[in-house]
Design a protein around this motif. Sequence first.
Motif, short mmCIF file in Angstrom:
data_model
loop_
_atom_site.label_atom_id
_atom_site.label_comp_id
_atom_site.label_asym_id
_atom_site.label_seq_id
_atom_site.Cartn_x
_atom_site.Cartn_y
_atom_site.Cartn_z
N GLU A 157 0.82 -1.22 0.00
CA GLU A 157 0.00 0.00 0.00
C GLU A 157 0.85 1.27 0.00
N LYS A 158 2.00 1.19 -0.66
CA LYS A 158 2.84 2.38 -0.80
C LYS A 158 2.33 3.23 -1.95
N SER A 159 2.27 4.54 -1.73
CA SER A 159 1.70 5.45 -2.72
C SER A 159 2.48 5.46 -4.03
N LYS A 160 3.80 5.24 -3.96
CA LYS A 160 4.58 5.28 -5.20
C LYS A 160 4.18 4.15 -6.14
N HIS A 161 3.83 3.00 -5.58
CA HIS A 161 3.39 1.89 -6.42
C HIS A 161 2.04 2.19 -7.06
N LEU A 162 1.17 2.84 -6.33
CA LEU A 162 -0.13 3.24 -6.88
C LEU A 162 0.07 4.24 -8.01
N LEU A 163 1.00 5.15 -7.83
CA LEU A 163 1.26 6.16 -8.86
C LEU A 163 1.81 5.51 -10.13
N PHE A 164 2.74 4.57 -9.97
CA PHE A 164 3.25 3.84 -11.13
C PHE A 164 2.13 3.08 -11.84
N SER A 165 1.25 2.46 -11.05
CA SER A 165 0.15 1.68 -11.63
C SER A 165 -0.79 2.59 -12.43
N ALA A 166 -1.05 3.78 -11.91
CA ALA A 166 -1.93 4.72 -12.61
C ALA A 166 -1.32 5.17 -13.92
N ALA A 167 -0.02 5.46 -13.90
CA ALA A 167 0.66 5.90 -15.13
C ALA A 167 0.66 4.77 -16.16
N LEU A 168 0.93 3.56 -15.71
CA LEU A 168 0.95 2.43 -16.63
C LEU A 168 -0.44 2.13 -17.19
N LEU A 169 -1.46 2.27 -16.35
CA LEU A 169 -2.82 2.07 -16.84
C LEU A 169 -3.17 3.10 -17.90
N GLY A 170 -2.69 4.33 -17.73
CA GLY A 170 -2.89 5.35 -18.76
C GLY A 170 -2.25 4.94 -20.07
N LEU A 171 -1.03 4.40 -20.01
CA LEU A 171 -0.36 3.92 -21.23
C LEU A 171 -1.11 2.75 -21.86
N ILE A 172 -1.60 1.85 -21.01
CA ILE A 172 -2.35 0.70 -21.51
C ILE A 172 -3.57 1.16 -22.31
N VAL A 173 -4.29 2.12 -21.77
CA VAL A 173 -5.47 2.65 -22.45
C VAL A 173 -5.07 3.43 -23.69
N LEU A 174 -3.97 4.15 -23.63
CA LEU A 174 -3.52 4.93 -24.77
C LEU A 174 -3.10 4.03 -25.94
N ASN A 205 -8.79 1.67 1.64
CA ASN A 205 -7.58 2.40 2.00
C ASN A 205 -7.06 3.27 0.86
N SER A 206 -7.48 2.95 -0.36
CA SER A 206 -6.96 3.67 -1.53
C SER A 206 -7.78 4.89 -1.89
N LEU A 207 -9.00 4.99 -1.40
CA LEU A 207 -9.90 6.06 -1.82
C LEU A 207 -9.31 7.44 -1.55
N ARG A 208 -8.64 7.61 -0.43
CA ARG A 208 -8.10 8.93 -0.08
C ARG A 208 -6.79 9.24 -0.81
N ARG A 209 -6.27 8.27 -1.58
CA ARG A 209 -5.00 8.48 -2.28
C ARG A 209 -5.18 8.61 -3.80
N LEU A 210 -6.40 8.64 -4.26
CA LEU A 210 -6.64 8.51 -5.69
C LEU A 210 -6.49 9.80 -6.48
N LEU A 211 -6.43 10.95 -5.84
CA LEU A 211 -6.43 12.20 -6.58
C LEU A 211 -5.23 12.32 -7.51
N LEU A 212 -4.02 12.22 -6.98
CA LEU A 212 -2.83 12.36 -7.81
C LEU A 212 -2.72 11.24 -8.86
N PRO A 213 -2.91 9.96 -8.49
CA PRO A 213 -2.89 8.91 -9.52
C PRO A 213 -3.93 9.13 -10.61
N SER A 214 -5.10 9.63 -10.23
CA SER A 214 -6.14 9.89 -11.23
C SER A 214 -5.71 10.99 -12.19
#
Length: 601
Positions: free
Chosen positions: A203-220, A248-257
């Motif tokens: 549940e480290k925020s940096k891993h969530l951020l990487f996942s969000a960026a990669l999901l963006g690439l996947i969709v792109l 636990n992730s709901l409060r961390r979603l702004l920057l990854p989103s």
Amino acid sequence: FQGVYFQLILDFSCMQWKNRPVLLFLFFVLLIVQFLFLYSNHEVIPEFGIKWDGKGYYRYLTSIFIDQNLNNQPIDDRWIFEFKGRGVNKYFAGTAVLMLPFFLVGVIISALTGEEITGHGLPFQLSLSLAVLFYWFVGLWFLGRLLANLGLKKHVIGLVLILLTLATNALYYLVEDVSASHIYSFACISTWLYFTKRYAETEKSKHLLFSAALLGLIVLIRPVNAIIVLSLPYLTDSWKALTRLVQNSLRRLLLPSLVFLFIVSIQLWLYWFQTDHFFVWSYTQEGFYLKNPAIGPFLFGFKRGWLIYTPFFLLLIPALIRQWKQNRFKTLSFLLLLFCLIYVLSSWWSWHYGGSFSSRPMIDFYALLVLPIAMWLDAPKKRFVNWLCAAFLVFTTILNITQTYQVHTGIASSDHMNFEKYTWTLGKVNTKYSYKLGGRDDLLPYHKSKKLLYEGPQSLDVNLMHWSFGSIGVEGGHSTILLDSNTIYNAQFRYQFSSVPDFDKFFVTMSLERKELAQNAASNAYVVIDVLDQDDERKHYDAFFINDHPDLPFNTWQSFNYSYSIQPKIKQGDQLKIYLWNKGGKPFLVRNIEMKIYGLK
């Protein structure tokens, strides 16, 4: 694991993980095969590294950096389509984004060598060929790390990476169709799985951020691949762990989103620069048949069925049975994702995805699909099962390498296979069998309505509009026509399009019966498709063998059915001409010709 195959592979890959020797070995093997497949043919096929759909992805780079005409692209109805009077690239831009560093390498090499920077010279072809290897090994690297985190043995990890490369249809897209998007998607999805699993554990925020960026690439790259988010339950092992992670992730979603939306917005801005509109559906005449998915042919059809041409993934059956006994939540979540994936991909109007080898969109998800198989291979099994498994893996590896070679050399077709053609090609590797397959079975293009414009003839011995025949005989109460060395051309059909504005596309079906009077008499005879303008100038030409394959029984009547999607844009007054051409000159008879022409909208 027992057996020679396992022993050779395992002895090699049992070196220290991070399995660098395995990856290095695979890289050089693929590089050599790429050279043999691609570069050796570069004089015959100048754009050996950038072809087919890859030209569409690559067009973003040449339009922006070389031609500088992104807002004024010439419409070609293949890669660039018309949208409100402007040209728009049909394809999504994610593949081009990942190609960009290698494109720039091509620019630098061209500048240093004094070669004209066109974007299509040898430095660009080679750099894009290397790009696909780079991203494949990025995907393998993170898949290996994911398997290591799951506690798999080192030698099993090495074996899985080798099998994924050599025993699946990914090999074809690493050494032949190297500019397709699927390897790029595989890399992003594999990396996304690793960081998402790491986030689920830490549940480290940096891993969530990487996942969000990669999901963006996947969709792109391919928006439909966003379906990978359904793997989250499988990665979290239990419903309780999943709900806790989501809460636990709901409060961390702004920057990854914001990161996700920023990456996806690249496509919207590219649409804006091309058309002055942010939202464009560039696949203007394509879509999904969600009410009628072709699940059976998609999985088991001999045209391009996934499990027919990539039987390695049949190992999912014992793997999921074992997993069901250990964790039903994981198994059900995996099956749900697998069903959704197959349902959506098989609902695309062209469920076989054009000229390809096996089902190419499944490659994108191989990092996920191989996980249950990897865990099953890692588990202790009876000696008999190990031997059986080793034999199966040897078989699938040899079969995949052989069929990849067959498609490359034209022994097998990347477009029009069926059961009879499949069985004829089995075991054939000599190039004397190249380009011997015939027939044509195009799918009906995507449409919402169709209209029958022409049907006939019912008989050959009456004066028929649109048709002309040579001398007509009779056999068994049926009218027949002869093609031999004296009658090279016969059964000519001409049709002029008079209602073009009412339709977007046209489609032809044709059936006939033929009897060879000598062995393989019709194996070098063609059905010819000609499209002419009002002045009889040729717009399009195509031809395919009457026979599906050589060595059919002769002196017996056999039936053949063909279907053909007319590719060029038809204008009012254009003509369709279809005829039989007996190029080989050997004698055969034809009867019961039937033709239908459909207009599609």
